[in-house]
Design an enzyme around this catalytic site. Structure first.
Site, PDB file in Angstrom:
ATOM      1  CE  LYS A 172      -1.669   3.012   1.933  1.00  0.00           C
ATOM      2  NZ  LYS A 172      -1.373   4.406   1.484  1.00  0.00           N
ATOM      3  CD  GLU A 175      -2.418   8.685   0.907  1.00  0.00           C
ATOM      4  OE1 GLU A 175      -1.435   7.922   0.998  1.00  0.00           O
ATOM      5  OE2 GLU A 175      -3.062   9.096   1.889  1.00  0.00           O
ATOM      6  NE  ARG A 176       1.053  12.648   1.693  1.00  0.00           N
ATOM      7  CZ  ARG A 176       1.709  12.963   2.791  1.00  0.00           C
ATOM      8  NH1 ARG A 176       2.560  13.966   2.776  1.00  0.00           N
ATOM      9  NH2 ARG A 176       1.527  12.293   3.898  1.00  0.00           N
ATOM     10  CB  CYS A 280      13.259   9.120   7.829  1.00  0.00           C
ATOM     11  SG  CYS A 280      14.275   7.849   7.102  1.00  0.00           S
ATOM     12  CD  GLU A 382       9.907  13.521  10.802  1.00  0.00           C
ATOM     13  OE1 GLU A 382       8.730  13.121  10.937  1.00  0.00           O
ATOM     14  OE2 GLU A 382      10.809  12.816  10.311  1.00  0.00           O
TER      15      GLU A 382
HETATM   16  P1  NAD Z   1       2.519   9.154   6.841  1.00  0.00           P
HETATM   17  O1  NAD Z   1       2.619   8.525   8.178  1.00  0.00           O
HETATM   18  O2  NAD Z   1       1.577  10.287   6.664  1.00  0.00           O
HETATM   19  O3  NAD Z   1       2.060   8.053   5.748  1.00  0.00           O
HETATM   20  C1  NAD Z   1       2.730   6.819   5.636  1.00  0.00           C
HETATM   21  C2  NAD Z   1       1.729   5.784   5.128  1.00  0.00           C
HETATM   22  O4  NAD Z   1       0.684   5.637   6.090  1.00  0.00           O
HETATM   23  C3  NAD Z   1       1.084   6.159   3.808  1.00  0.00           C
HETATM   24  O5  NAD Z   1       0.998   5.006   2.998  1.00  0.00           O
HETATM   25  C4  NAD Z   1      -0.289   6.663   4.226  1.00  0.00           C
HETATM   26  O6  NAD Z   1      -1.282   6.431   3.245  1.00  0.00           O
HETATM   27  C5  NAD Z   1      -0.590   5.839   5.460  1.00  0.00           C
HETATM   28  N1  NAD Z   1      -1.456   6.560   6.415  1.00  0.00           N
HETATM   29  C6  NAD Z   1      -1.530   7.911   6.576  1.00  0.00           C
HETATM   30  N2  NAD Z   1      -2.427   8.201   7.541  1.00  0.00           N
HETATM   31  C7  NAD Z   1      -2.922   7.029   8.005  1.00  0.00           C
HETATM   32  C8  NAD Z   1      -3.867   6.675   9.015  1.00  0.00           C
HETATM   33  N3  NAD Z   1      -4.506   7.601   9.746  1.00  0.00           N
HETATM   34  N4  NAD Z   1      -4.118   5.375   9.226  1.00  0.00           N
HETATM   35  C9  NAD Z   1      -3.485   4.423   8.514  1.00  0.00           C
HETATM   36  N5  NAD Z   1      -2.585   4.693   7.534  1.00  0.00           N
HETATM   37  C10 NAD Z   1      -2.288   5.986   7.292  1.00  0.00           C
HETATM   38  O7  NAD Z   1       4.005   9.545   6.400  1.00  0.00           O
HETATM   39  P2  NAD Z   1       4.465  10.372   5.121  1.00  0.00           P
HETATM   40  O8  NAD Z   1       4.096  11.796   5.312  1.00  0.00           O
HETATM   41  O9  NAD Z   1       4.036   9.676   3.880  1.00  0.00           O
HETATM   42  O10 NAD Z   1       6.042  10.212   5.224  1.00  0.00           O
HETATM   43  C11 NAD Z   1       6.852  11.044   5.998  1.00  0.00           C
HETATM   44  C12 NAD Z   1       7.134  10.435   7.356  1.00  0.00           C
HETATM   45  O11 NAD Z   1       7.733   9.157   7.195  1.00  0.00           O
HETATM   46  C13 NAD Z   1       8.127  11.237   8.170  1.00  0.00           C
HETATM   47  O12 NAD Z   1       7.704  11.241   9.503  1.00  0.00           O
HETATM   48  C14 NAD Z   1       9.427  10.465   8.017  1.00  0.00           C
HETATM   49  O13 NAD Z   1      10.356  10.637   9.055  1.00  0.00           O
HETATM   50  C15 NAD Z   1       8.913   9.074   7.985  1.00  0.00           C
HETATM   51  N6  NAD Z   1       9.864   8.166   7.376  1.00  0.00           N
HETATM   52  C16 NAD Z   1      10.530   7.331   8.213  1.00  0.00           C
HETATM   53  C17 NAD Z   1      11.476   6.480   7.682  1.00  0.00           C
HETATM   54  C18 NAD Z   1      12.219   5.555   8.586  1.00  0.00           C
HETATM   55  O14 NAD Z   1      12.882   4.675   8.062  1.00  0.00           O
HETATM   56  N7  NAD Z   1      12.161   5.681   9.892  1.00  0.00           N
HETATM   57  C19 NAD Z   1      11.736   6.472   6.309  1.00  0.00           C
HETATM   58  C20 NAD Z   1      11.024   7.335   5.489  1.00  0.00           C
HETATM   59  C21 NAD Z   1      10.076   8.181   6.044  1.00  0.00           C
END
Ligand code: NAD
Length: 498
Positions: A172, A175-176, A280, A382
């Protein structure tokens, strides 16, 4: 406007119901719509993965690996197209997109070693005529939920390894920016993967909840922000699933008074402003030990921030593109406003940046704050944008205490020429990935990636050896072939070699 579908059982599927706009962040235009799967659509993918599993788990690991070899070749042949797709929806520069893809391909290379990594362990004669071995068996249907900031690399952390371990996978993606992720998955099908082994289902919370609640899904890998990581970890483990959930970060770089400042500044520029700070592992805090190094850092870095080449990520030769969405831009600007209101010294202000010809793009320029203190939201949160904060401290111990007190523990680094300081830092810092004169210490594919504290929920890190442990379960088999005519009396004491 084009519609981005799902990929289920080897076919493109439109799905029912809702969709969401996808933007080109450099222009601000909506360029396509992505389907947001409902539960029925997700169930199609779960059913396809479940149906594919019995044959796939019995496919020899060497044959699974051969598909990965072909996949790697296809990824390399399509590098330019993939980088263009990433840049058009994420906004990062083409060069940065190529870098992300190359790091993803390293994970495919690791997966090519499937026959070696799945060998298990064998012991002969653990007792009289008894041999024992440990098998690494697949878990079944497993799923991955990935963030927007690495639409190629982070999915490649997950499914190549999960699949060569014999599992069937449902991805999954974010979606962006889903187009490059879908394109890459189709390349794996072209490489000869049987239908249903990898399925890509686009969506939002509804799709994720369907995965969490499905009893057929045995394990969840998540990478994204900390609140969602925590949610998926607690809801998934509550249902008996295996979960690894990687979350957000606030990564500090410590500058010791003896650091090679010119090189440290170059390193900080790339680590703080590369990908517009949307990594990240991005460095968002420079912790300067002593005012002298802090003042020297400001003098050297300000002209470089002001000279950043910023524009549409799809053009070549730039340092930085836009943020991913208008909401991300507004959030970052909001943090800069808060930093000013809370009393930090705004040295370079990126809020007013306008890129000629791309006036509606989601741009924020490189921003620098000095004299940041740990109570400010620009320090605690963050930001996920091109904002670097300088915190001044008096000693290495104070710098380490600051880092250890932060709720996140993803990455960190130290710039120094002092081996003793570096060694102390590596030993005692409470962070999962540490660099010594290396600003982005992202482990290579044959090590594993993961943070500490609220940057990771679960026990195992992503990819590499920990990835193999996560995507397999151990079965210990003890086998005895007694001689045909021997007779053995019942034994009531616990069996032992004693
Ligand atoms: P996000 O948490 O908004 O989304 C991640 C995924 O979760 C997406 O597929 C999204 O559709 C889904 N999602 C969003 N809201 C949800 C909800 N309420 N319930 C269930 N699923 C949901 O993250 P993002 O904005 O796409 O990515 C940026 C974040 O990811 C930053 O915090 C970054 O630090 C983190 N990140 C961490 C790592 C790591 O390895 N630790 C790597 C890359 C990114």
């Amino acid at each position: 406007m084009s519609h981005i579908p799902h990929l289920i059982n080897g076919e493109r599927v439109a799905g029912n119901g809702r969709s969401a706009p996808v933007y080109n962040p450099s222009t601000g235009d909506s360029t396509s719509a992505v389907g947001l799967a409902d539960r029925a659509t997700m169930q199609l993918a779960i059913d396809a993965a479940k149906a594919a599993f019995p044959a796939w788990r019995n496919t020899p690991p060497a044959k699974r690996a051969q598909i990965m070899f072909r996949f790697k070749q296809l990824l390399e042949q399509n590098e330019n197209e993939i980088a263009a797709l990433i840049s058009a929806e994420h906004g990062k520069t083409i060069e940065d997109a190529v870098g992300e893809l190359k790091r993803g391909i390293e994970n495919v290379e690791f997966a090519c070693a499937a026959p070696e990594i799945l060998k298990g362990e064998y012991s002969r004669n653990v007792g009289p005529n008894i041999d024992a071995w440990t098998d690494l068996q697949p878990i079944g249907v497993v799923a991955g939920i990935t963030p927007f900031n690495f639409p190629a690399m982070v999915p490649l952390w997950m499914y190549p390894l999960a699949i060569v371990c014999g599992n069937c996978f449902i991805l999954k993606p974010s979606e962006r920016d889903p187009s490059s992720t879908l394109f890459i998955a189709e390349l794996l099908n072209q490489a000869g993967l049987p239908k249903g082994v990898l399925n890509v289902v686009n969506g939002d919370k509804d799709a994720v909840d369907a995965l969490i609640e499905a009893p057929e899904v045995k394990a969840l890998s998540f990478v994204g922000s900390t609140p969602i990581a925590e949610y998926i970890y607690s809801e998934g483990t509550k249902r008996g699933k295996r979960v690894q959930a990687l979350g957000g970060a606030k990564n500090h770089a410590v500058l010791m008074p003896d650091a090679d400042l010119d090189n440290a500044v170059s390193a900080l520029m790339g680590a703080a402003y590369g990908s517009c700070g949307e990594r990240c592992m991005a460095i968002s805090v420079a912790v300067c030990v002593g005012d002298q190094i802090a003042d020297a850092l400001v003098d050297k870095i300000v002209p470089q921030i002001q000279a950043l080449k910023i524009g549409a990520g799809t053009s070549c030769g730039l340092d930085m593109g836009p943020l991913v969405t208008a909401a991300a831009r507004d959030k970052v600007k909001g943090y800069i406003d808060a930093g000013v209101a809370q009393g930090a010294k705004l040295v370079v202000d990126g809020r007013g940046l306008v890129v000629p010809g791309n006036e509606n793009g989601f741009f924020v320029g490189g921003t620098l704050f000095d004299r940041v203190t740990p109570d400010m939201t620009i320090y605690t949160d963050e930001i996920f944008g091109p904002v670097l904060c300088i915190v001044r401290v008096g000693s290495l111990e104070e710098a380490m205490q600051l880092i250890n007190d932060h709720e996140y523990g993803n990455g960190t680094c130290i710039f120094t020429r002092d081996g003793e300081a570096a060694r102390l830092f590596c030993d005692e810092i409470e962070v999962g990935m540490v660099g010594v004169n290396v600003p982005l210490p992202v482990p290579v594919a044959y090590h594993s990636f993961g943070g500490w504290k609220r940057s990771l929920f679960g026990d195992l890190h992503a990819y590499g050896p920990d990835g193999v442990r996560f995507y397999t379960r151990k079965k210990a088999i003890t086998q005895r072939w007694p001689a045909r005519k021997s007779h053995e009396a019942a034994q009531f004491a616990f069996p032992s070699n004693g």
